[in-house]
Design an enzyme around this catalytic site. Structure first.
Site, PDB file in Angstrom:
ATOM      1  N   VAL A 261     -37.200 -15.488  48.065  1.00 26.25           N
ATOM      2  CA  VAL A 261     -37.287 -16.876  47.609  1.00 26.25           C
ATOM      3  C   VAL A 261     -38.570 -17.504  48.127  1.00 26.25           C
ATOM      4  O   VAL A 261     -38.896 -17.392  49.310  1.00 26.25           O
ATOM      5  CB  VAL A 261     -36.063 -17.684  48.098  1.00 26.25           C
ATOM      6  CG1 VAL A 261     -36.200 -19.155  47.743  1.00 26.25           C
ATOM      7  CG2 VAL A 261     -34.783 -17.108  47.516  1.00 26.25           C
ATOM      8  N   CYS A 262     -39.277 -18.168  47.239  1.00 26.69           N
ATOM      9  CA  CYS A 262     -40.499 -18.879  47.602  1.00 26.69           C
ATOM     10  C   CYS A 262     -40.256 -20.368  47.377  1.00 26.69           C
ATOM     11  O   CYS A 262     -40.316 -20.855  46.250  1.00 26.69           O
ATOM     12  CB  CYS A 262     -41.664 -18.381  46.755  1.00 26.69           C
ATOM     13  SG  CYS A 262     -43.226 -19.156  47.208  1.00 26.69           S
TER      14      CYS A 262
END
Length: 167
Positions: free
Chosen positions: A89-90
């Protein structure tokens, strides 16, 4: 000492989530003997392309938590501009505190020790509903969403169906 404090804080946050569950996700430990590795189930937000999905992810907390953010990785297949192809996840609040060397994020958008598992997961749910196209982690997903929305919707729908089957 740092490890003891982070362990106690994580135990407190887990107990709070068990006592008062939050709509949109559930969380627990992968292994009862390791407070630093959590398994989460993120429900696709209502009225979005991800609605009806049950996406499994892992939260890995560093021993320095809450001074440093955890890492979050979806283990369920998910097609989203802000989630790397490998599931990582960014999202701004999971980036190390301080100044962004590329200048995309303000320090207050990045990790702060006041964040909790609840605020992290609510931010991820918000990200699913409203992607950040300014700095996509998955350029192919962002490009597809911009240039071929019907194909993007089809790909997301496949991920939602697969997540339902895997639950």
């Amino acid at each position: 000492m740092v490890e003891l404090q982070s362990s106690l804080l994580l135990k407190k946050q887990l107990a709070e989530l068990r006592r008062s569950p939050v709509d949109g996700f559930s969380a627990g430990l992968v292994d009862d003997d390791n407070i630093y590795k959590w398994e989460v189930l993120v429900m696709g937000p209502p009225d979005t392309l991800y609605d009806g999905g049950f996406f499994k992810a892992i939260l890995d907390f560093p021993k320095e938590y809450p001074q440093s953010p955890p890492k979050m990785k979806f283990v369920s297949e998910i097609w989203h501009p802000n989630i790397h192809a490998d599931g990582n996840v960014c999202i701004s609040i999971l980036h190390e505190p301080g100044d962004d060397r590329w200048g995309y994020e303000k320090p207050e958008e990045r990790w702060l020790p006041v964040h909790t598992v609840e605020t992290i997961l609510l931010s991820v749910i918000s990200m699913l509903a409203d992607p950040n196209f300014e700095s996509p982690a998955n350029v192919d997903a962002a490009k597809m969403q911009r240039e071929n929305l019907p194909e993007f919707k089809k790909r997301v729908a496949q991920c939602v169906r697969k997540s339902q089957e895997d639950c």
